[in-house]
Design an enzyme around this catalytic site. Structure first.
Site, PDB file in Angstrom:
ATOM      1  N   ASP A  61      56.458  45.379  46.713  1.00  0.00           N
ATOM      2  CA  ASP A  61      55.185  45.552  47.425  1.00  0.00           C
ATOM      3  C   ASP A  61      55.232  44.803  48.757  1.00  0.00           C
ATOM      4  OD1 ASP A  61      52.665  46.600  47.783  1.00  0.00           O
ATOM      5  OD2 ASP A  61      51.641  45.010  46.680  1.00  0.00           O
ATOM      6  N   GLY A 115      42.397  38.689  40.871  1.00  0.00           N
ATOM      7  CA  GLY A 115      41.659  37.436  40.849  1.00  0.00           C
ATOM      8  C   GLY A 115      41.304  36.989  42.253  1.00  0.00           C
ATOM      9  N   ASP A 116      41.108  35.704  42.402  1.00  0.00           N
ATOM     10  CA  ASP A 116      40.787  35.136  43.710  1.00  0.00           C
ATOM     11  C   ASP A 116      41.729  33.972  43.990  1.00  0.00           C
ATOM     12  OD1 ASP A 116      38.488  36.759  44.326  1.00  0.00           O
ATOM     13  OD2 ASP A 116      37.427  35.656  42.758  1.00  0.00           O
ATOM     14  N   SER A 151      44.490  41.257  43.812  1.00  0.00           N
ATOM     15  CA  SER A 151      44.268  42.415  42.955  1.00  0.00           C
ATOM     16  C   SER A 151      43.745  42.037  41.585  1.00  0.00           C
ATOM     17  CB  SER A 151      45.577  43.207  42.806  1.00  0.00           C
ATOM     18  OG  SER A 151      46.588  42.393  42.222  1.00  0.00           O
ATOM     19  N   LYS A 195      45.729  30.592  42.530  1.00  0.00           N
ATOM     20  CA  LYS A 195      45.409  31.988  42.247  1.00  0.00           C
ATOM     21  C   LYS A 195      44.819  32.058  40.843  1.00  0.00           C
ATOM     22  CE  LYS A 195      47.479  36.618  42.035  1.00  0.00           C
ATOM     23  NZ  LYS A 195      48.741  37.399  42.229  1.00  0.00           N
ATOM     24  N   ILE A 207      39.816  31.527  49.657  1.00  0.00           N
ATOM     25  CA  ILE A 207      40.422  31.941  50.923  1.00  0.00           C
ATOM     26  C   ILE A 207      40.850  33.404  50.924  1.00  0.00           C
ATOM     27  CG2 ILE A 207      41.182  29.680  51.702  1.00  0.00           C
ATOM     28  CD1 ILE A 207      43.870  30.139  50.429  1.00  0.00           C
TER      29      ILE A 207
END
Length: 530
Positions: free
Chosen positions: A395, A287-288, A285, A302, A281
């Site tokens: 962040d 991984g996926d 930064s 994650k 989905i």
């Protein structure tokens, strides 16, 4: 307007190099080498480079080749340039353009790339243009330039080295060490892990290029040993134990796993065989992120890519350390983690509404103020909870926030979050330049008020549905915020109290900014009026 393709630029540069008599341009195989040079760089390198500066392209090619030898790092090149000023303090005194002026004769060639930072046609915010004009006045007093024709003498400093995290911070520190101010920057990363970073700077007290180059090399020499080298590859993650209880992952001798010295680790350690990935989905930064299931429950997974272990393991460590400590309705709920290679992953509740950034882009018009305030209030409550627990997010932006099926907004993405030290200050730069507080950009001590500054920019993002400073590069934003007190332009039709809140959040002095408990009260007050 037609933008030349990479092949068209390549052909023109090659032709110019031959016409200018560069011997290597006529050698067999050179055209293929030049083609490879353009291929390893992003398309904007070809679109931005001045076609009449073919020799500079040749220099860039050689610099990247030299950077492949670790002994040469960083490769450095300095030259004097003449910059045509398009936005002078007193525009009325410039009735004729530089090209029309018979006295226009720049003493040096122009920069390698087309400058876009200060042009009359730019739609950048007026605040930035005004502050830049002030800096131009200061520069005119110290540099060889002619305000009437807009020709300012500067220097172009080019670095080539291994592309690494925080590289821009290191390079900007080197420039600042010799009192150079960045006029514009062009940052390129190659597909094979190198960087080509070109800065147009002013502030050097003489025209002597050798003196400037030596001063820069002296600054480079002060950097810690090995800072320019590529991180050594590793087949499995390895993090040295730290005195901090939150640097929690350390390799166990003779095993492929980690001992994580936390209370009751079995409560959150997940067997990867119990996870099922359904659909990717989001990229992240390091991984996926997949939608999946864990014991029949919808979850987000994650996954940390093996090729990023060396670079991002510490973020993985800290994300677990932070998320396992927090539980709040406006914080994405941590479910568990897999810490045994090769299945490094973090599992959280699944947020079907996606990111707030995606939500904003789907809206046809601007958000109704009440909806905006409700979103902002959710974020403020989550951030207030984090700060009460001495956690700094570092962040905060729309893409770091998630929405559930009921529209409740929750703070997420704790990869760079940290637990604040007992002395209340931190110094490491992290976050995203467009949202970053000036004290973080300047590598100064910072505390929770850095999140408040980012929240102010986030409120502007919610109000306008735009990317902050969208016409500027991230580095140009960093220079503007740090040196010129650049801020986004608040729409004139914004609610007066909301405008005041934005300005309060992004005040330069962190002590002058509100905390999130105060922000929550202001948001509730505005909601009562809507």
């Amino acid at each position: 307007q037609h933008r030349n393709t990479k092949q068209e630029v390549l052909t023109e540069i090659l032709q110019r190099l031959v016409e200018e008599g560069h011997e290597e341009a006529s050698e067999p195989g050179f055209a293929d080498e030049l083609r490879a040079h353009f291929a390893r760089l992003p398309t904007r390198y070809a679109s931005d480079v001045r076609k009449d500066r073919a020799q500079v392209v040749l220099i860039h090619k050689k610099m990247l080749e030299e950077a492949e030898n670790p002994k040469n790092l960083p490769v450095l090149y300095v030259r004097a340039v003449s910059v045509r000023i398009a936005c002078l303090p007193d525009a009325s005194s410039m009735n004729s353009s530089p090209a029309d002026s018979p006295s226009y004769s720049p003493s040096h060639s122009p920069p390698a790339f087309e400058g876009r930072l200060f042009t009359p046609t730019s739609s950048m915010c007026s605040t930035y243009v005004n502050t830049i004009r002030i800096s131009i006045v200061d520069a005119i007093e110290t540099l060889h330039c002619s305000p009437r024709i807009g020709d300012m003498q500067m220097h172009e400093v080019t670095f080539s080295t291994v592309d690494k995290p925080k590289l821009l911070s290191k390079l900007s520190t080197i420039l600042a060490d010799v009192n150079l101010h960045v006029w514009e920057a062009h940052i390129f990363s190659t597909i094979d892990g190198y960087s080509l970073d070109v800065f147009v700077v002013y502030g050097w007290h003489t025209e002597n290029i050798k003196d400037l180059e030596q001063a820069l090399r002296n600054s480079v020499a002060c950097m810690e040993e090995g800072v320019w080298l590529r991180s050594s590859p590793s087949t499995s993650p390895s993090v040295s134990p730290s005195s901090s209880p939150d640097s929690i992952i350390a390799p166990q001798a003779g095993t492929n796993g980690w001992k994580i010295p936390l209370d009751a680790p079995d409560d959150w350690e997940i067997d990867s065989s119990q996870l099922k990935r359904i659909k990717k989905i989001l990229p992240s930064s390091n991984g996926d992120i997949y939608r999946g299931t864990f014991c029949g429950q919808d979850v987000a997974i994650k996954v940390i890519k093996p090729e990023t272990w060396t670079e991002h393991l510490q973020e993985f460590v800290h994300e677990i350390a932070i998320m396992r400590k927090v539980r709040h309705k406006n914080i994405v709920q941590f479910i568990g983690a897999c810490t045994t290679p090769p299945d490094l992953c973090i599992v959280t509740e699944y947020m079907s509404g996606g990111t707030v950034h995606d939500y904003l882009q789907k809206q046809k018009g601007n958000l109704h103020l009440y909806v905006l305030l409700r979103i902002a209030l959710d974020i403020a409550k989550g951030m207030d909870y984090l700060h009460q627990n001495n956690i700094i997010h570092r962040d905060l932006k729309a893409s770091s926030l998630l929405m559930d099926e009921n529209g409740v907004v929750k703070v997420a993405d704790f990869g760079v979050a940290r637990i604040q030290d007992q002395d209340g200050i931190m110094t490491a730069e992290t976050g995203t330049y467009r949202w970053m507080a000036p004290e973080v950009l300047g590598h100064s001590h910072y505390d929770q008020k850095a999140d408040v500054f980012s929240f102010g920019v986030l409120l502007w993002e919610l109000l306008t549905k735009k990317v902050p400073y969208e016409l500027m590069t991230p580095f140009q934003v960093a220079v503007g915020v740090l040196q010129e007190e650049l801020r986004p332009t608040i729409p004139q039709d914004a609610h007066p109290k909301f405008s005041q809140l934005l300005e309060w959040c992004w005040r330069t002095n962190p002590a002058d900014r509100p905390d999130f408990s105060e922000i929550t009260l202001v948001l509730k007050d505005i909601m009562s009026e809507v």
